[in-house]
Design an enzyme around this catalytic site. Structure first.
Site, PDB file in Angstrom:
ATOM      1  N   CYS A   9       1.207  10.734  -1.045  1.00 47.74           N
ATOM      2  CA  CYS A   9       1.304   9.133  -1.249  1.00 47.74           C
ATOM      3  C   CYS A   9       2.836   8.907  -0.147  1.00 47.74           C
ATOM      4  CB  CYS A   9       0.877   8.378  -2.142  1.00 47.74           C
ATOM      5  SG  CYS A   9       0.590   7.677  -2.746  1.00 47.74           S
TER       6      CYS A   9
ATOM      7  N   HIS B  48      12.963   4.979  -3.119  1.00 46.54           N
ATOM      8  CA  HIS B  48      11.555   5.264  -3.129  1.00 46.54           C
ATOM      9  C   HIS B  48      11.095   5.715  -1.951  1.00 46.54           C
ATOM     10  CE1 HIS B  48       7.774   5.117  -4.795  1.00 46.54           C
ATOM     11  NE2 HIS B  48       7.841   5.618  -6.159  1.00 46.54           N
TER      12      HIS B  48
ATOM     13  N   GLY C 141       9.016  -6.059  -5.776  1.00 43.06           N
ATOM     14  CA  GLY C 141       9.365  -4.426  -5.750  1.00 43.06           C
ATOM     15  C   GLY C 141       8.659  -2.997  -5.921  1.00 43.06           C
TER      16      GLY C 141
ATOM     17  N   HIS D  38       4.535  -4.913  -9.678  1.00 41.63           N
ATOM     18  CA  HIS D  38       3.344  -4.524  -9.190  1.00 41.63           C
ATOM     19  C   HIS D  38       2.242  -5.003  -8.046  1.00 41.63           C
ATOM     20  CE1 HIS D  38       5.231  -0.996  -9.814  1.00 41.63           C
ATOM     21  NE2 HIS D  38       4.677  -0.096  -8.697  1.00 41.63           N
TER      22      HIS D  38
ATOM     23  N   CYS E 220      -2.193   7.472  -7.689  1.00 44.81           N
ATOM     24  CA  CYS E 220      -2.230   6.889  -6.218  1.00 44.81           C
ATOM     25  C   CYS E 220      -2.984   7.564  -5.471  1.00 44.81           C
ATOM     26  CB  CYS E 220      -0.411   5.725  -6.684  1.00 44.81           C
ATOM     27  SG  CYS E 220       0.389   7.585  -6.353  1.00 44.81           S
ATOM     28  N   CYS E 221      -1.931   8.566  -5.592  1.00 41.42           N
ATOM     29  CA  CYS E 221      -2.131  10.066  -4.549  1.00 41.42           C
ATOM     30  C   CYS E 221      -4.120  10.326  -3.810  1.00 41.42           C
ATOM     31  CB  CYS E 221      -1.638  11.027  -4.294  1.00 41.42           C
ATOM     32  SG  CYS E 221       0.221  10.806  -4.904  1.00 41.42           S
TER      33      CYS E 221
ATOM     34  N   GLU F  18      11.754   9.433  -7.866  1.00 42.44           N
ATOM     35  CA  GLU F  18      10.534  10.640  -6.804  1.00 42.44           C
ATOM     36  C   GLU F  18      11.810   9.324  -5.532  1.00 42.44           C
ATOM     37  OE1 GLU F  18       6.843   7.958  -7.743  1.00 42.44           O
ATOM     38  OE2 GLU F  18       7.102   8.567  -9.477  1.00 42.44           O
TER      39      GLU F  18
ATOM     40  N   GLU G 273       6.058  13.405  -2.533  1.00 47.88           N
ATOM     41  CA  GLU G 273       5.031  12.562  -3.027  1.00 47.88           C
ATOM     42  C   GLU G 273       4.290  12.740  -2.115  1.00 47.88           C
ATOM     43  OE1 GLU G 273       3.174   8.736  -5.462  1.00 47.88           O
ATOM     44  OE2 GLU G 273       5.553   8.581  -5.196  1.00 47.88           O
TER      45      GLU G 273
END
Length: 636
Positions: free
Chosen positions: A329, A259, A184, A136, A407-408, A311, A327
């Site tokens: 996001c 994803h 990724g 990440h 993250c959201c 996800e 999700e």
């Protein structure tokens, strides 16, 4: 390729909307301060963040160990971006000062060569760039680029932009040539395109193109990388080819896979790149992927990513309401992807999906108090099963105050505060209005004041003040559910001459200061059915009014919502709510049937039935009252 036009900057708009302005005030007054305290670990009883402490440790300002998800840096980046937009919506010198201090911290944590990632700087500096699949690094840096662009756009301060450009230049020195690599988790491509759009520097567009075009070119890349690793961040490697959209080059992909968040971030960047380079084949690839989502893989609420396993997008038409992942996001990413498509092609289907997501599956991710958030946005909740039974443990009956993978919440904050950027596209001779949000907009061709009763009423007025004596076109998106027979468009009170094209009403004239366009249409209640290929929804109906999807809750209808049935002949009535959390909303009531429960598990006797009144509330507001069941799809 002829583009619709170019996007506009946030500072060209000021939101003045009955629905969205209170949301923006909530984010400014509550959400941003609350998240700031979270990032500083100042709220007892909530999930520890440690995100700002990670930066202090990486900067050498304090001792300690890295804590959190490997992508913890991105929480800080998205919070900074939300703060930037907050400073435009509601200037706050004290908040700006604290944001500047965070930026100073970020700059100190950046390594001399431009590298910026607290996990690897603190914990595993020897493993830089060795786990692109799940490390990440590029994801976090992409979000920091977005934050830098937003902060510079609003404040004019260059420090964070200098950090972002130094970082991007460093990335360019690492990748390409003999060092092949793709992230990724896509996001750096979005950040690079934002840098390009802000600075005009072609090198950022070129680097974004490298990452977009190389995805899927070497299908064995992540496998080879894994074999060479002498460490592991996660012990969970899914089928990563489809999982992160590296199973084929983008022009060969014909369905949304893997994803969901990674996918729509990637598609958005590809759409931005296609628009910037006028690449027709790349645009076509983006159209194909969007159509696959809209026609086969999107919930009625606009949510995407139906599988709790990774996800991810599932098979076509596999849209289970009670096991939905959806999700927050992912929906936010779909909104941004749709806007990038609109900048290339003013097609109402893209504006419709923005409308659907904005009023349903994005804001459902936040409690009305601004302090509790959903990661997962299901279309059905059954306490005792949801959150507890295998396969449904991700479906929580109520919003938590925070969570480890956070993250959201900051993503939602930055979206709500930057709505103005979603509303318009402008070309040399056309202004496109994509969303009926009340605001003031200073565009190249004209200043426009939008007075809107939407989304509760079908009424919006555009007051035009042209910048020059020049004929131009105002193209207003008319929501796809509006029947042309009920549509009224006037200019200065007289019936307007306009043409409809792909969901937009085009009004061309030589405008004068004070000209007013008024658009009205009835807000009809609609019964919506899914294809029978979506097996979970067969025999059920969903209710919509305007952009809103409705749902049933225990608070209004008692227990066992699955026992309720809505006859096709039932009249559905509107009710204007004035009290409690529902105040200001329009709810729906209707005559229905309840099948009575039986004491036996199985019986040869058909269930007894009784007549009842059913009440439905807007989906986005569910879970703000007493805990209980929730259900979008009603048995018919």
């Amino acid at each position: 390729m002829k583009k619709a036009g170019h996007p506009i900057g946030l500072k060209q708009t000021q939101c003045e909307d009955k629905f969205w302005s209170p949301y923006q005030k909530l984010v400014v007054d509550t959400v941003i301060p609350y998240q700031e305290k979270i990032l500083n670990d100042e709220i007892p009883g909530q999930e520890k963040s440690h995100a700002l402490a990670n930066f202090r440790i990486a900067a050498g300002m304090e001792e300690g160990e890295f804590y959190g998800m490997v992508f913890q840096d991105s929480d800080v980046a998205k919070w900074l971006e939300a703060v930037a937009y907050s400073l435009w919506v509601s200037p706050d010198p004290e908040l700006e000062k604290r944001a500047d201090e965070v930026i100073d911290l970020v700059a100190k944590a950046q390594q001399p060569d431009g590298y910026l990632d607290t996990y690897f700087t603190i914990k595993e500096p020897e493993h830089r760039w060795k786990d692109l699949l799940e490390g990440h690094e590029l994801y976090c840096m992409g979000h920091m680029m977005e934050a830098a662009c937003g902060y510079y756009e609003v404040t004019g301060k260059k420090k964070i932009l200098d950090v972002a450009e130094k970082m991007a230049d460093y990335i360019a020195s690492v990748f390409g040539g003999d060092h092949y690599g793709i992230p990724g988790h896509e996001e750096v491509e979005v950040g690079l395109m934002r840098l390009y759009q802000l600075t005009g520097e072609e090198k950022y567009c070129k680097l974004a193109s490298y990452f977009v075009e190389n995805r899927g070119q070497r299908k064995d890349f992540f496998h080879e990388e894994k074999e060479k690793r002498d460490f592991s961040i996660f012990n969970m490697d899914p089928d990563y080819l489809e999982y992160n959209q590296s199973h084929a080059p983008i022009r060969e992909q014909n369905s949304a896979e893997g994803h969901a968040v990674r996918a729509v971030y990637f598609y958005r960047a590809a759409a931005d790149l296609a628009g910037a380079t006028e690449d027709e084949s790349l645009k076509k690839a983006c159209e194909t992927l969007m159509d696959n989502i809209l026609q086969k893989k999107m919930y009625v609420t606009g949510a995407i990513g139906s599988s709790g396993e990774w996800e991810a997008f599932s098979k076509e038409y596999d849209l289970p309401p009670d096991r939905a992942y959806a999700e927050t996001c992912a929906q936010i990413g779909l909104v941004f992807f749709a806007k990038s498509m609109l900048d290339m092609d003013a097609d109402g289907k893209y504006a419709d999906v923005m409308d659907r997501c904005l009023y349903n599956s994005t804001i459902s991710g936040m409690q009305l108090d601004g302090k509790h958030f959903f990661y997962v946005n299901p279309l059905e909740v059954n306490p005792g099963l949801s959150g507890e039974v295998f396969g449904m443990r991700h479906v929580l009956p109520k919003r938590p105050g925070w969570y480890a993978c956070a993250c959201c919440p900051p993503n939602l904050a930055r979206m709500i505060l930057s709505l103005g950027r979603l509303c318009w596209t402008e070309s040399e001779d056309t202004i496109y209005s994509h969303l009926m949000i009340g605001q003031k907009a200073q565009l190249d061709l004209a200043d426009i004041k939008v007075a809107s009763e939407y989304p509760w009423k079908g009424s919006v007025k555009y007051q035009i003040t042209p910048k020059a004596e020049k004929k131009f076109t105002l193209a207003v998106h008319i929501p796809g559910y509006v029947k042309e027979s009920g549509l009224s468009i006037t200019v200065n009170g007289d019936k307007a001459e306009y043409r409809m094209e792909k969901g937009y009403a085009y009004i061309e004239r030589e405008w004068s200061a004070g000209d007013q366009v008024e658009i009205t249409f009835p807000m009809e209640i609609r019964r919506v059915y899914s294809t029978v290929r979506s097996v979970d929804n067969v025999g059920c109906v969903a209710l919509m009014r305007g952009p809103f999807v409705y749902c049933l809750e225990t608070a209004d209808n008692g227990e066992q919502l699955q026992a309720l049935m809505l006859p096709r002949t039932s009249e559905i009535r509107e009710q204007q709510e004035t009290e409690g959390v529902l105040a200001g909303t329009v709810t729906l009531t209707m005559d229905g049937i309840r099948e009575k429960d039986s004491a036996q598990l199985y019986s040869e006797a058909a269930p007894e039935r009784e007549n009842v009144t059913i009440k439905a509330v807007p989906y986005y507001i569910w879970g703000n009252r007493e805990p209980g069941q929730m259900r979008v799809w009603i048995r018919e």
